[in-house]
Design an enzyme around this catalytic site. Structure first.
Site, mmCIF file in Angstrom:
data_model
loop_
_atom_site.group_PDB
_atom_site.id
_atom_site.type_symbol
_atom_site.label_atom_id
_atom_site.label_comp_id
_atom_site.label_asym_id
_atom_site.label_seq_id
_atom_site.Cartn_x
_atom_site.Cartn_y
_atom_site.Cartn_z
ATOM 1 N N GLU A 87 39.249 26.919 40.024
ATOM 2 C CA GLU A 87 39.849 28.248 39.917
ATOM 3 C C GLU A 87 39.306 29.157 41.026
ATOM 4 O OE1 GLU A 87 39.324 29.812 35.992
ATOM 5 O OE2 GLU A 87 40.730 31.462 36.296
HETATM 6 O O1 IDP Z 1 48.151 45.766 33.407
HETATM 7 C C1 IDP Z 1 47.067 45.367 33.058
HETATM 8 N N1 IDP Z 1 46.049 46.227 32.833
HETATM 9 C C2 IDP Z 1 44.810 45.813 32.463
HETATM 10 N N2 IDP Z 1 44.495 44.546 32.290
HETATM 11 C C3 IDP Z 1 45.458 43.639 32.473
HETATM 12 C C4 IDP Z 1 46.772 43.984 32.858
HETATM 13 N N3 IDP Z 1 47.517 42.851 32.970
HETATM 14 C C5 IDP Z 1 46.683 41.840 32.665
HETATM 15 N N4 IDP Z 1 45.460 42.307 32.354
HETATM 16 C C6 IDP Z 1 44.254 41.562 31.974
HETATM 17 O O2 IDP Z 1 43.950 40.664 33.006
HETATM 18 C C7 IDP Z 1 43.271 39.543 32.455
HETATM 19 C C8 IDP Z 1 43.998 38.307 32.922
HETATM 20 O O3 IDP Z 1 43.288 37.224 32.480
HETATM 21 P P1 IDP Z 1 43.941 35.782 32.321
HETATM 22 O O4 IDP Z 1 44.944 35.789 31.236
HETATM 23 O O5 IDP Z 1 44.399 35.343 33.650
HETATM 24 O O6 IDP Z 1 42.693 34.986 31.801
HETATM 25 P P2 IDP Z 1 41.766 33.848 32.448
HETATM 26 O O7 IDP Z 1 41.963 33.904 33.924
HETATM 27 O O8 IDP Z 1 40.360 34.208 32.057
HETATM 28 O O9 IDP Z 1 42.233 32.578 31.828
HETATM 29 C C9 IDP Z 1 43.288 39.728 30.947
HETATM 30 O O10 IDP Z 1 42.076 40.296 30.536
HETATM 31 C C10 IDP Z 1 44.417 40.725 30.737
HETATM 32 O O11 IDP Z 1 44.205 41.499 29.589
HETATM 33 CA CA CA Z 2 43.518 34.235 35.465
#
Ligand code: IDP
Ligand code: CA
Length: 494
Positions: free
Chosen positions: A163
């Protein structure tokens, strides 16, 4: 005079010859009509899944910066790991976006379009809790992707190291940092020397990746790449449980007591309230070890909105007391000194963008002031000012801002190196994230050595042909006008 007639005809033939030569050479070297290729990558994150569609001209696939994102389709609902109680439905959730991909990509290209799914920290955590269920979720998404008209290439949980590495590859590919200038004239638009480090903040994990000249003391954190004829010594680390959603859980679990039903929390704006089920809080392996058996079933968080107290509370989730290397970031993880510029994306960007801190370089002190001011706003005011934003995101910007400042501080960013960070959402229309790098690697689009390329671009070639033809014509004309009787031709100068 008698000699001028044949010489004039000779001159005309000469000029026509040059013109014909130019036309033939230009036509012969005309670029072929574009043959476009497509690729699909599903980013199955802990909070949600996005389907990315990429496109690139087939004949240029080994160049840098040629792959473009044509679409990001956000899958409805939460991430695939949230389907742990009904794994079969995980695959169904992807259907709408896969239908969209079917509409966007020309039918003639469907069969040859690879589709990859990479799951990140949400699925890593689910695998830790229950590996059988994690396999069922993967089998379900695989089913859906296999039944699509595309060329399914696999659905897997990628490692934290991958990643980090693919995020680093993506941003440097998009910034044009891998090929600065080819030996001759093909100068890249962005020809600044060096690569940019990558900072990715997710919901369940966070990654830091950068080129380092120092000795990388721990093998797990060391990557070596050879890309476009250059070798890179790269440091990377992925902190599982330190994405912002899991970090918030850690922070809550650290302040839970056995008795109180209400929890005063300085990381939420004053006037904000949220009920949290303790069963849900402790369901994550990140906090299960912190469980207080006597904790009530539900607790109510009440925000008090205090930056300094929030900072103190957030700092309790990092362990900085032990390090068996020459230096560590936190939790005993080796990290060499920061080096070069950094691109910070995903939640780093979302949070900074909400706080309006991404447009130009803002000093670390101003960022702290802005976060402090935001934390001290009453919840009613926060809502009034930005009512349309999802309540989950809106309520957590104080915590997230403080968390980002604490994390970057532990990585070693100070007032001066803060200026080296750029918060990136998209780069030339493509999202900054690990997906593009993943696809580039799996489709072998990044060669280890520089691909042989003609020294001149088509435009440069045509330009030079025209220039030399005009130059020759100019000499011929000058001769003609200077000597009237073109002696230069007679004496065989040309
Ligand atoms: O518009 C936004 N405002 C604030 N946080 C966001 C927004 N869109 C996505 N996020 C946050 O970004 C992060 C994306 O993490 P992801 O789902 O990619 O997890 P991972 O990479 O740990 O598997 C999550 O914490 C989600 O809540
Ligand atoms: Ca991610």
């Amino acid at each position: 005079m008698e000699q001028e007639g044949p010489l004039f005809i000779l001159g005309v033939f000469f000029v026509l010859g040059i013109v014909a030569l130019t036309v033939v050479a230009v036509l012969q070297n005309k670029p072929l009509p574009e043959n476009l290729k497509y690729g699909i990558v599903l980013d199955a994150g802990s909070s949600h899944t996005s389907v990315y569609i990429y496109r690139w001209p087939a004949e240029k696939e080994n160049d840098t910066g040629v792959v473009q994102q044509v679409e990001e389709c956000k899958v409805e609902g939460n991430g695939i790991s949230s389907y742990h109680e009904k794994p079969v439905e995980a695959g169904l959730s992807l259907q709408a976006c896969m239908n969209k991909a079917r509409d966007i990509i020309p039918v003639s290209k469907h069969k040859e379009t690879p589709v990859y799914l990479g799951a990140t920290a949400g699925m890593r955590l689910l695998r830790l809790t229950n590996s059988r269920v994690a396999d069922e979720v993967l089998a379900s998404v695989e089913n859906t992707l296999r039944s699509s008209p595309f060329d399914f290439q696999g659905a897997r949980i990628i490692t934290g190291q991958e990643e980090g590495a693919y995020g680093w590859i993506t941003i440097n590919y998009l910034l044009g940092n891998f090929i600065h200038s080819s030996p001759w004239f093909n100068i890249m638009p962005n020809s600044k020397e060096g690569t940019s480090g990558a900072l990715d903040l997710g919901g369940a994990s966070t990654q830091i990746t950068f080129v380092s000249d120092e000795n990388i003391e721990s093998q797990d954190n060391s990557l070596r790449f050879r890309l476009y004829g250059k070798s890179y010594n790269v440091y990377t680390h992925s902190f599982l449980c330190y994405g912002k959603d899991q970090a918030l859980r850690l922070q809550l679990a650290n302040t839970m007591t056995g008795q109180n039903i209400t929890l005063l929390d300085p990381c939420f704006n004053s006037g904000y309230m949220r009920n949290v089920s303790t069963a849900d809080l402790y369901s994550s392996p990140c906090v299960s070890g912190l469980r207080i058996l006597t904790a009530p079933q539900t607790i109510q968080i009440q925000g008090t909105g205090n930056y300094q107290l929030c900072k103190n509370k957030v700092q309790t989730i990092f362990n900085v007391s032990h390090c068996s290397y020459s230096r560590c970031s936190f939790n005993g993880i080796f990290q060499p000194g920061l080096q070069g510029e950094f691109g910070a994306f995903s939640a780093f960007y979302f949070v900074m963008d909400f706080l309006k801190l991404t447009k130009e370089k803002v000093s670390l002190d101003s960022v702290k002031d802005t976060v402090e001011r935001h934390c001290s706003k009453p919840w009613a005011e926060v809502k009034r000012e930005s009512g349309r934003i999802k309540e989950k995101y809106l309520s957590e910007y104080c915590f997230s801002g403080v968390y980002i400042l604490s994390l970057l501080d532990l990585y070693g960013f100070n007032s001066s190196s803060w200026e080296d960070i750029t918060f990136l959402g998209k780069i030339h229309g493509s999202d900054a994230g690990w997906t593009l790098g993943y696809m580039l690697n799996l489709t072998n689009m990044i060669p280890a050595e520089l691909p042989p390329s003609p020294p001149l671009s088509h435009g440069g070639y045509v330009g030079l042909m025209v220039f030399f033809s005009v130059f020759l014509l100019f000499i011929l004309l000058t001769c003609w006008l200077t000597f009237r009787k073109p002696k230069c031709l007679q004496k065989g100068i040309i």
